[in-house]
Design a protein around this motif. Sequence first.
Motif, PDB file in Angstrom:
ATOM      1  N   MET A  26     -76.535 -22.220 -36.866  1.00 38.34           N
ATOM      2  CA  MET A  26     -76.152 -21.864 -38.214  1.00 38.34           C
ATOM      3  C   MET A  26     -74.646 -22.053 -38.367  1.00 38.34           C
ATOM      4  N   THR A  27     -74.235 -22.789 -39.395  1.00 38.63           N
ATOM      5  CA  THR A  27     -72.821 -23.025 -39.656  1.00 38.63           C
ATOM      6  C   THR A  27     -72.447 -22.434 -41.011  1.00 38.63           C
ATOM      7  N   THR A  28     -71.338 -21.728 -41.017  1.00 38.10           N
ATOM      8  CA  THR A  28     -70.772 -21.162 -42.239  1.00 38.10           C
ATOM      9  C   THR A  28     -69.409 -21.793 -42.442  1.00 38.10           C
ATOM     10  N   ILE A  29     -69.115 -22.230 -43.657  1.00 33.99           N
ATOM     11  CA  ILE A  29     -67.793 -22.772 -43.973  1.00 33.99           C
ATOM     12  C   ILE A  29     -66.992 -21.687 -44.667  1.00 33.99           C
ATOM     13  N   LEU A  30     -65.912 -21.267 -44.034  1.00 37.38           N
ATOM     14  CA  LEU A  30     -64.999 -20.295 -44.637  1.00 37.38           C
ATOM     15  C   LEU A  30     -63.882 -21.039 -45.337  1.00 37.38           C
ATOM     16  N   GLN A  31     -63.512 -20.591 -46.522  1.00 33.19           N
ATOM     17  CA  GLN A  31     -62.360 -21.145 -47.223  1.00 33.19           C
ATOM     18  C   GLN A  31     -61.254 -20.105 -47.177  1.00 33.19           C
ATOM     19  N   ILE A  32     -60.115 -20.534 -46.676  1.00 32.26           N
ATOM     20  CA  ILE A  32     -58.972 -19.642 -46.480  1.00 32.26           C
ATOM     21  C   ILE A  32     -57.797 -20.178 -47.282  1.00 32.26           C
ATOM     22  N   ASP A  33     -57.275 -19.369 -48.185  1.00 28.02           N
ATOM     23  CA  ASP A  33     -56.071 -19.740 -48.927  1.00 28.02           C
ATOM     24  C   ASP A  33     -54.852 -19.334 -48.111  1.00 28.02           C
ATOM     25  N   THR A  34     -53.942 -20.276 -47.921  1.00 28.30           N
ATOM     26  CA  THR A  34     -52.720 -19.986 -47.173  1.00 28.30           C
ATOM     27  C   THR A  34     -51.532 -19.935 -48.133  1.00 28.30           C
ATOM     28  N   PRO A  35     -50.486 -19.192 -47.761  1.00 32.18           N
ATOM     29  CA  PRO A  35     -49.310 -19.094 -48.627  1.00 32.18           C
ATOM     30  C   PRO A  35     -48.291 -20.203 -48.382  1.00 32.18           C
ATOM     31  N   GLY A  36     -48.609 -21.167 -47.562  1.00 28.24           N
ATOM     32  CA  GLY A  36     -47.647 -22.123 -47.037  1.00 28.24           C
ATOM     33  C   GLY A  36     -47.469 -21.805 -45.569  1.00 28.24           C
ATOM     34  N   ARG A  37     -46.405 -22.327 -44.971  1.00 26.90           N
ATOM     35  CA  ARG A  37     -46.177 -22.148 -43.527  1.00 26.90           C
ATOM     36  C   ARG A  37     -46.339 -20.678 -43.134  1.00 26.90           C
ATOM     37  N   ALA A  38     -47.351 -20.408 -42.322  1.00 26.91           N
ATOM     38  CA  ALA A  38     -47.645 -19.021 -41.932  1.00 26.91           C
ATOM     39  C   ALA A  38     -48.740 -19.002 -40.878  1.00 26.91           C
ATOM     40  N   ALA A  39     -48.895 -17.840 -40.276  1.00 22.29           N
ATOM     41  CA  ALA A  39     -50.033 -17.550 -39.404  1.00 22.29           C
ATOM     42  C   ALA A  39     -50.903 -16.562 -40.171  1.00 22.29           C
ATOM     43  N   VAL A  40     -52.097 -16.996 -40.547  1.00 19.81           N
ATOM     44  CA  VAL A  40     -53.006 -16.178 -41.354  1.00 19.81           C
ATOM     45  C   VAL A  40     -54.081 -15.608 -40.437  1.00 19.81           C
ATOM     46  N   ASP A  41     -54.157 -14.290 -40.359  1.00 18.06           N
ATOM     47  CA  ASP A  41     -55.141 -13.625 -39.512  1.00 18.06           C
ATOM     48  C   ASP A  41     -56.530 -13.785 -40.143  1.00 18.06           C
ATOM     49  N   VAL A  42     -57.411 -14.491 -39.448  1.00 17.45           N
ATOM     50  CA  VAL A  42     -58.767 -14.724 -39.951  1.00 17.45           C
ATOM     51  C   VAL A  42     -59.813 -14.001 -39.105  1.00 17.45           C
ATOM     52  N   THR A  43     -59.367 -13.094 -38.242  1.00 16.42           N
ATOM     53  CA  THR A  43     -60.270 -12.394 -37.324  1.00 16.42           C
ATOM     54  C   THR A  43     -61.404 -11.699 -38.067  1.00 16.42           C
ATOM     55  N   ALA A  44     -61.096 -10.951 -39.104  1.00  9.88           N
ATOM     56  CA  ALA A  44     -62.117 -10.180 -39.824  1.00  9.88           C
ATOM     57  C   ALA A  44     -63.142 -11.101 -40.468  1.00  9.88           C
ATOM     58  N   LYS A  45     -62.702 -12.231 -41.004  1.00  7.01           N
ATOM     59  CA  LYS A  45     -63.644 -13.165 -41.646  1.00  7.01           C
ATOM     60  C   LYS A  45     -64.600 -13.771 -40.610  1.00  7.01           C
ATOM     61  N   ILE A  46     -64.075 -14.093 -39.432  1.00  9.12           N
ATOM     62  CA  ILE A  46     -64.929 -14.627 -38.362  1.00  9.12           C
ATOM     63  C   ILE A  46     -65.880 -13.534 -37.876  1.00  9.12           C
ATOM     64  N   ALA A  47     -65.359 -12.318 -37.725  1.00  5.88           N
ATOM     65  CA  ALA A  47     -66.184 -11.192 -37.279  1.00  5.88           C
ATOM     66  C   ALA A  47     -67.317 -10.920 -38.261  1.00  5.88           C
ATOM     67  N   ASP A  48     -67.043 -11.073 -39.561  1.00  5.17           N
ATOM     68  CA  ASP A  48     -68.091 -10.870 -40.569  1.00  5.17           C
ATOM     69  C   ASP A  48     -69.238 -11.863 -40.393  1.00  5.17           C
ATOM     70  N   VAL A  49     -68.906 -13.107 -40.057  1.00 12.98           N
ATOM     71  CA  VAL A  49     -69.943 -14.127 -39.841  1.00 12.98           C
ATOM     72  C   VAL A  49     -70.802 -13.746 -38.634  1.00 12.98           C
ATOM     73  N   ALA A  50     -70.155 -13.325 -37.547  1.00 19.98           N
ATOM     74  CA  ALA A  50     -70.900 -12.927 -36.344  1.00 19.98           C
ATOM     75  C   ALA A  50     -71.778 -11.711 -36.634  1.00 19.98           C
ATOM     76  N   ALA A  51     -71.251 -10.739 -37.363  1.00 16.98           N
ATOM     77  CA  ALA A  51     -72.012  -9.520 -37.665  1.00 16.98           C
ATOM     78  C   ALA A  51     -73.223  -9.821 -38.539  1.00 16.98           C
TER      79      ALA A  51
END
Length: 136
Positions: A1-26
């Motif tokens: 099963m594949t889920t495509i997450l769309q993440i909006d970035t503010p420009g040069r940055a490190a965006v924490d996506v842990t919770a979004k990935i964890a939601d897919v696993a859960a």
Amino acid sequence: MTTILQIDTPGRAAVDVTAKIADVAAASNAPGGLAHLFIQHTSASLTVQENADPDVMADLLDWLDRTAPENGPYRHRAEGPDDMPAHLKSAMTATSLFVPFENGRLLLGTWQGIYLLEHRRAPHRRRIAVTLAPEL
């Protein structure tokens, strides 16, 4: 099963996506397995890094800027001065990761988080393909 997450970035940055990935696993209801993450871009990347002190990610982004500066002698400048350095930064980091999960929970260490590294100055909408491979 594949889920495509769309993440909006503010420009040069490190965006924490842990919770979004964890939601897919859960949401998978799988007892365990591997989550494969793949960013569908060539000027952004993924990393697992410390999530306790934001200075770690700031220092990492600064190091990447020093390692692949915008004023380098690049031939490729089709999308502006930050384009080729973004490709280099993506090549130095990762475009895919594996993270184990069990009972809907990512098996990250205490101080680990999953980050989308945006290497371009302008905001972007990035896509991460998350494929869950259950235990056999």
